[in-house]
Write a protein that holds these residues in place. Structure first.
Motif, short mmCIF file in Angstrom:
data_model
loop_
_atom_site.label_atom_id
_atom_site.label_comp_id
_atom_site.label_asym_id
_atom_site.label_seq_id
_atom_site.Cartn_x
_atom_site.Cartn_y
_atom_site.Cartn_z
N PHE A 23 -15.10 8.50 -35.30
CA PHE A 23 -13.99 9.32 -34.82
C PHE A 23 -12.68 8.57 -35.01
CE2 PHE A 23 -17.40 11.51 -32.78
CZ PHE A 23 -16.94 12.80 -32.57
N SER A 24 -11.60 9.31 -35.14
CA SER A 24 -10.29 8.67 -35.25
C SER A 24 -9.99 7.88 -33.99
CB SER A 24 -9.20 9.73 -35.47
OG SER A 24 -7.92 9.12 -35.39
N GLY A 25 -9.53 6.65 -34.19
CA GLY A 25 -9.11 5.81 -33.08
C GLY A 25 -7.60 5.62 -33.08
N ASP A 26 -6.91 6.43 -33.85
CA ASP A 26 -5.46 6.29 -33.97
C ASP A 26 -4.73 6.97 -32.81
OD1 ASP A 26 -5.17 4.80 -36.40
OD2 ASP A 26 -5.83 6.59 -37.49
N TYR A 27 -3.52 6.52 -32.58
CA TYR A 27 -2.63 7.15 -31.62
C TYR A 27 -1.61 7.97 -32.40
CZ TYR A 27 -4.55 3.64 -28.42
OH TYR A 27 -5.38 2.84 -27.68
N PHE A 28 -1.17 9.06 -31.80
CA PHE A 28 -0.24 9.96 -32.47
C PHE A 28 1.00 10.17 -31.62
CE2 PHE A 28 -4.35 10.77 -34.25
CZ PHE A 28 -4.14 11.16 -35.56
N LYS A 29 2.09 10.56 -32.30
CA LYS A 29 3.33 10.90 -31.62
C LYS A 29 3.92 12.13 -32.30
CE LYS A 29 6.36 8.03 -34.50
NZ LYS A 29 7.37 6.95 -34.52
N LEU A 30 4.81 12.80 -31.59
CA LEU A 30 5.48 13.96 -32.17
C LEU A 30 6.36 13.53 -33.34
CD1 LEU A 30 6.54 15.91 -28.96
CD2 LEU A 30 4.96 16.72 -30.72
N ASN A 31 6.30 14.29 -34.40
CA ASN A 31 7.11 14.02 -35.58
C ASN A 31 8.47 14.68 -35.41
OD1 ASN A 31 8.26 13.77 -38.09
ND2 ASN A 31 6.57 14.70 -39.22
N PRO A 32 9.55 13.90 -35.31
CA PRO A 32 10.88 14.48 -35.08
C PRO A 32 11.37 15.34 -36.24
CG PRO A 32 11.07 12.13 -35.56
CD PRO A 32 9.60 12.43 -35.38
N SER A 33 10.75 15.22 -37.41
CA SER A 33 11.17 16.01 -38.56
C SER A 33 10.42 17.33 -38.67
CB SER A 33 10.95 15.21 -39.87
OG SER A 33 11.69 14.02 -39.86
N TYR A 34 9.48 17.56 -37.76
CA TYR A 34 8.61 18.72 -37.87
C TYR A 34 9.38 20.04 -37.85
CZ TYR A 34 5.24 22.29 -36.45
OH TYR A 34 4.50 23.44 -36.34
N GLU A 35 10.32 20.20 -36.91
CA GLU A 35 11.04 21.47 -36.78
C GLU A 35 12.06 21.66 -37.88
OE1 GLU A 35 12.67 21.76 -32.90
OE2 GLU A 35 10.72 21.92 -31.90
N GLU A 36 12.44 20.60 -38.56
CA GLU A 36 13.43 20.69 -39.63
C GLU A 36 12.80 20.94 -40.99
OE1 GLU A 36 15.66 17.12 -39.49
OE2 GLU A 36 16.24 17.35 -37.40
N ASP A 37 11.54 20.60 -41.14
CA ASP A 37 10.87 20.71 -42.43
C ASP A 37 9.47 21.26 -42.21
OD1 ASP A 37 9.66 20.44 -44.89
OD2 ASP A 37 10.43 18.42 -45.27
N GLU A 38 9.23 22.47 -42.67
CA GLU A 38 7.94 23.12 -42.43
C GLU A 38 6.79 22.43 -43.16
OE1 GLU A 38 8.40 26.52 -45.94
OE2 GLU A 38 8.55 27.08 -43.82
N ASP A 39 7.11 21.56 -44.11
CA ASP A 39 6.05 20.82 -44.81
C ASP A 39 5.60 19.58 -44.04
OD1 ASP A 39 6.00 22.57 -46.97
OD2 ASP A 39 7.63 21.52 -47.99
N GLU A 40 6.32 19.25 -42.98
CA GLU A 40 5.96 18.09 -42.16
C GLU A 40 4.87 18.45 -41.16
OE1 GLU A 40 7.10 14.91 -42.00
OE2 GLU A 40 8.49 15.06 -43.69
N GLU A 41 4.03 17.46 -40.84
CA GLU A 41 3.02 17.63 -39.80
C GLU A 41 3.68 17.51 -38.43
OE1 GLU A 41 -0.11 18.39 -40.11
OE2 GLU A 41 -0.26 18.27 -42.30
N LYS A 42 3.15 18.25 -37.46
CA LYS A 42 3.71 18.22 -36.12
C LYS A 42 3.51 16.86 -35.45
CE LYS A 42 3.84 20.73 -31.73
NZ LYS A 42 3.35 21.92 -30.98
N MET A 43 2.35 16.26 -35.70
CA MET A 43 2.04 14.96 -35.13
C MET A 43 1.89 13.93 -36.26
SD MET A 43 1.90 15.78 -31.93
CE MET A 43 1.20 14.32 -31.15
N GLU A 44 2.31 12.70 -35.99
CA GLU A 44 2.16 11.64 -36.98
C GLU A 44 1.53 10.41 -36.34
OE1 GLU A 44 6.05 10.95 -38.48
OE2 GLU A 44 6.76 9.93 -36.67
#
Length: 202
Positions: A23-44
């Motif tokens: 399973f993924s053991g990574d931590y994620f955060k909100l991507n600040p570019s998500y709302e500005e670019d629809e090609d960006e993932e919401k979480m990074e």
């Protein structure tokens, strides 16, 4: 052109129906570019490691191995059983990613234990060369150039390149497996059940 590493983490739960599955053991955060670019993932992903250390790269995958260090293993490729989140990250980079591989915490720790020294070689200034003869390691060196008085040297020094990655993965292990101790036997218990999956791009 420089080379960078992309490092992700996985762990295997030790109980329940998902025992033995990565399973993924990574931590994620909100991507600040998500709302500005629809090609960006919401979480990074918050990278567990992101420094550019060619000594570490040479140990992990024989990448930028200027010191001719012995790598842990030649690149193994992306693990066939890796989690879908990491597979997606790898696919998104496409052909720009190279030298995919993976190692458990145990493999990293074993290498560190058995290889206390790493080798470096390159051009240093005349002053740095004189200091090296007195046991003072260079803080910078290069593979080529035209600096007046540069000297080609080869030397060994303590292998501390891997320690930041090992320390970070160890902390991730303690949280994933609810380990509340720094005792070696407690860390070693699940060191084979957590791993890094990584690749490079230039």
């Amino acid at each position: 052109m420089g080379c960078d590493i992309h490092v992700y983490t996985e762990f295997k739960p030790w109980y329940g129906k998902n025992n033995g599955k990565w399973f993924s053991g990574d931590y994620f955060k909100l991507n600040p570019s998500y709302e500005e670019d629809e090609d960006e993932e919401k979480m990074e992903v918050v990278p567990i490691y992101h420094d550019r250390n060619y000594t570490l790269f040479s140990i992990l995958a024989d990448v930028r191995n200027y010191g001719e260090n012995e790598p842990i293993a030649e690149p193994r490729g992306l693990p066939a059983d890796c989690c879908p989140e990491i597979k997606k990250e790898s696919d998104s980079l496409g052909a720009d990613g190279h030298s995919h591989s993976y190692f458990t915490l145990k493999e990293l720790m074993d290498y560190q234990k058995n290889h206390p020294l790493v080798q470096h070689q390159g051009y240093v200034t005349a002053e740095a060369s004189a200091n090296l003869d007195r046991g003072i390691f260079p803080t910078e060196y290069w593979q080529g150039g035209n600096i007046t008085g540069q000297v080609w040297r080869k030397w060994k020094e303590p292998n501390d390149a891997m320690q930041p990655l090992i320390d970070a993965l160890m902390e991730r292990e303690k949280k994933a497996f609810s380990i509340w101790s720094d005792e070696p036997e407690d860390i070693e218990k699940h060191a084979g059940d957590i791993r890094i999956v990584f690749w490079f791009d230039n």
